[in-house]
Write a protein that holds these residues in place. Structure first.
Motif, PDB file in Angstrom:
ATOM      1  N   ALA A  96      46.407  40.168  27.189  1.00 33.96           N
ATOM      2  CA  ALA A  96      45.337  39.310  26.572  1.00 33.96           C
ATOM      3  C   ALA A  96      44.518  40.068  25.725  1.00 33.96           C
ATOM      4  N   LEU A  97      44.003  41.346  25.810  1.00 33.16           N
ATOM      5  CA  LEU A  97      43.063  42.076  25.027  1.00 33.16           C
ATOM      6  C   LEU A  97      43.948  42.645  23.607  1.00 33.16           C
ATOM      7  N   GLN A  98      45.205  42.764  23.849  1.00 35.71           N
ATOM      8  CA  GLN A  98      45.889  43.269  22.703  1.00 35.71           C
ATOM      9  C   GLN A  98      46.490  42.346  21.902  1.00 35.71           C
ATOM     10  N   GLU A  99      46.503  40.959  22.345  1.00 35.64           N
ATOM     11  CA  GLU A  99      47.063  39.869  21.656  1.00 35.64           C
ATOM     12  C   GLU A  99      46.127  38.652  21.751  1.00 35.64           C
ATOM     13  N   PRO A 100      44.938  38.732  20.891  1.00 35.93           N
ATOM     14  CA  PRO A 100      43.887  37.647  21.182  1.00 35.93           C
ATOM     15  C   PRO A 100      44.261  36.277  20.629  1.00 35.93           C
ATOM     16  N   ARG A 101      45.439  36.260  20.083  1.00 36.40           N
ATOM     17  CA  ARG A 101      46.174  34.903  19.547  1.00 36.40           C
ATOM     18  C   ARG A 101      46.531  33.984  20.943  1.00 36.40           C
ATOM     19  N   LEU A 102      47.071  34.637  21.857  1.00 31.01           N
ATOM     20  CA  LEU A 102      47.343  33.940  23.049  1.00 31.01           C
ATOM     21  C   LEU A 102      46.161  33.251  23.676  1.00 31.01           C
ATOM     22  N   PRO A 103      46.427  31.749  23.651  1.00 31.00           N
ATOM     23  CA  PRO A 103      45.011  31.114  24.194  1.00 31.00           C
ATOM     24  C   PRO A 103      44.856  31.315  25.671  1.00 31.00           C
ATOM     25  N   TYR A 104      45.919  31.480  26.513  1.00 26.85           N
ATOM     26  CA  TYR A 104      45.851  31.698  27.896  1.00 26.85           C
ATOM     27  C   TYR A 104      47.513  32.257  28.567  1.00 26.85           C
ATOM     28  N   LEU A 105      47.036  32.872  29.515  1.00 28.81           N
ATOM     29  CA  LEU A 105      48.324  33.250  30.266  1.00 28.81           C
ATOM     30  C   LEU A 105      47.798  33.129  31.705  1.00 28.81           C
ATOM     31  N   TYR A 106      49.166  33.140  32.647  1.00 28.21           N
ATOM     32  CA  TYR A 106      48.984  32.899  33.960  1.00 28.21           C
ATOM     33  C   TYR A 106      48.931  34.020  34.544  1.00 28.21           C
ATOM     34  N   ALA A 107      48.510  34.394  35.818  1.00 27.05           N
ATOM     35  CA  ALA A 107      48.517  35.806  36.524  1.00 27.05           C
ATOM     36  C   ALA A 107      48.754  35.329  38.176  1.00 27.05           C
ATOM     37  N   CYS A 108      49.851  35.336  38.915  1.00 25.74           N
ATOM     38  CA  CYS A 108      49.861  34.889  40.272  1.00 25.74           C
ATOM     39  C   CYS A 108      50.025  36.167  41.329  1.00 25.74           C
ATOM     40  N   ASP A 109      49.558  35.860  42.228  1.00 26.14           N
ATOM     41  CA  ASP A 109      49.588  36.870  43.295  1.00 26.14           C
ATOM     42  C   ASP A 109      49.493  35.994  44.727  1.00 26.14           C
ATOM     43  N   ILE A 110      50.182  36.725  45.780  1.00 27.39           N
ATOM     44  CA  ILE A 110      50.217  35.785  46.991  1.00 27.39           C
ATOM     45  C   ILE A 110      49.021  36.398  47.497  1.00 27.39           C
ATOM     46  N   SER A 111      48.408  37.576  47.308  1.00 28.02           N
ATOM     47  CA  SER A 111      47.364  38.118  48.134  1.00 28.02           C
ATOM     48  C   SER A 111      45.920  37.541  47.450  1.00 28.02           C
ATOM     49  N   ALA A 112      45.051  36.890  48.349  1.00 33.40           N
ATOM     50  CA  ALA A 112      43.677  36.459  47.926  1.00 33.40           C
ATOM     51  C   ALA A 112      43.036  37.555  47.487  1.00 33.40           C
ATOM     52  N   ALA A 113      42.992  38.896  48.346  1.00 32.02           N
ATOM     53  CA  ALA A 113      42.251  39.990  48.069  1.00 32.02           C
ATOM     54  C   ALA A 113      42.492  40.448  46.773  1.00 32.02           C
ATOM     55  N   ALA A 114      43.633  40.737  46.315  1.00 34.26           N
ATOM     56  CA  ALA A 114      44.113  41.275  45.257  1.00 34.26           C
ATOM     57  C   ALA A 114      43.561  40.570  44.174  1.00 34.26           C
ATOM     58  N   LEU A 115      43.493  39.123  44.223  1.00 37.32           N
ATOM     59  CA  LEU A 115      43.089  38.184  43.204  1.00 37.32           C
ATOM     60  C   LEU A 115      41.378  38.333  43.205  1.00 37.32           C
ATOM     61  N   GLU A 116      40.912  38.852  44.098  1.00 38.71           N
ATOM     62  CA  GLU A 116      39.409  39.038  44.011  1.00 38.71           C
ATOM     63  C   GLU A 116      39.313  40.080  43.055  1.00 38.71           C
TER      64      GLU A 116
END
Length: 288
Positions: free
Chosen positions: A136-156
């Motif tokens: 996202a930082l290197q390609e500011p033209r991307l409006p959004y991307l998804y980031a998935c993880d099974i761990s709620a702690a990791a997502l924090e």
């Protein structure tokens, strides 16, 4: 009071006695953290004096490192693709070889944009958020991307890192197992899934085995369990758009087994591999 030069010598000697692989570098990183300076300052001002409290804190951190705790966890951050990230024991420490995956991802994204497509991108097993944040930082033209993880702690941790880099609106964090959380088909999947087999436990360094989260390390006896499910779900959920690309980081001895698995799942795909800095096949590219 003790000088920077003397403290650095003390720390390096203490870690060398424990046969730490990078004793001097570790001592530099820990001392710079305690003093709140860049590593270069240690050499620019070697005669600068530290307070007794700083000396005590430094030696406390040296003792933690002697016991095997990774430096990144001790200082609470890691650098990945030029980005400073919060890391702690809820997430894996980002590895340099994963930067190769980011490079390929950026080239793919820019190629699609150049051909008039704004790709939908998702990172699976995102951990600290290192991969999507770097993209996202290197390609500011991307409006959004998804980031998935099974761990709620990791997502924090990932959420904190997104906030630190002002990406809360662009990196959309989703909790769930593998591809299940994705709300739409994608043009590109990146994944640095757990790929260590439980049969490799005797070979894992203690600073990894004792400190990094096992949920993010292990994937069945041979390290392929999650990747098998990943392929099944990509087909089951019809999650790949026509011409989609998958970029996967794999274990250093897994290229043949992973290629066989991918050929079974995606018989019409073009599958190539890229070596890491040590010459091992590390990144698999699947063009569907």
């Amino acid at each position: 009071m003790t000088t920077i030069k003397h403290m650095l010598q003390q720390g390096t000697e203490a870690l060398s006695q424990q046969e730490q692989r990078a004793a001097r570098l570790d001592a530099q990183l820990l001392l710079a953290h305690v003093l709140g300076v860049e590593r270069s300052t240690l050499y620019t001002y070697p005669e600068r004096e530290a307070t007794p409290a700083q000396e005590q804190q430094f030696m406390d951190l040296i003792r933690r490192r002697q016991q095997g705790e990774p430096v990144d966890y001790i200082v609470g951050q890691s650098e990945f693709y030029g980005v400073d990230l919060l890391v702690d024991r809820r997430v894996l420490i980002p590895r340099p070889e994963t930067e190769l995956l980011v490079e390929d991802a950026l080239a793919t994204i820019r190629g699609k944009i150049a051909h008039g497509t704004m790709p939908v991108v998702a990172d699976i097993g995102t951990g600290s958020g290192a991969i999507p944040i770097a993209i996202a930082l290197q390609e500011p033209r991307l409006p959004y991307l998804y980031a998935c993880d099974i761990s709620a702690a990791a997502l924090e941790v990932a959420r904190t890192n997104c906030q630190r880099h002002y990406l809360t609106g662009r990196v959309r964090l989703l909790q769930g197992d593998l591809l299940a959380p994705l709300p739409e088909p994608v043009d590109m999947l990146t994944a640095n899934l757990p790929y260590v087999g439980t049969d490799e436990i005797p070979d894992i360094p203690p600073d990894v085995l004792d400190y990094e989260p096992h949920l993010a390390l292990f994937s069945g006896p041979h390290g392929l369990h999650l990747l098998q499910r990943f392929c099944q779900e990509a087909l089951q959920f019809n999650i790949l758009k026509p011409g989609a690309v998958m970029l996967l980081e794999i274990g250093y001895r897994q290229r043949e087994a992973v290629t066989h698995l991918l050929n079974d799942s995606f018989p019409n795909a073009t599958i190539t591999s890229k070596q890491d800095y040590a010459g091992w096949d590390r990144i698999i590219r699947v063009e569907t």
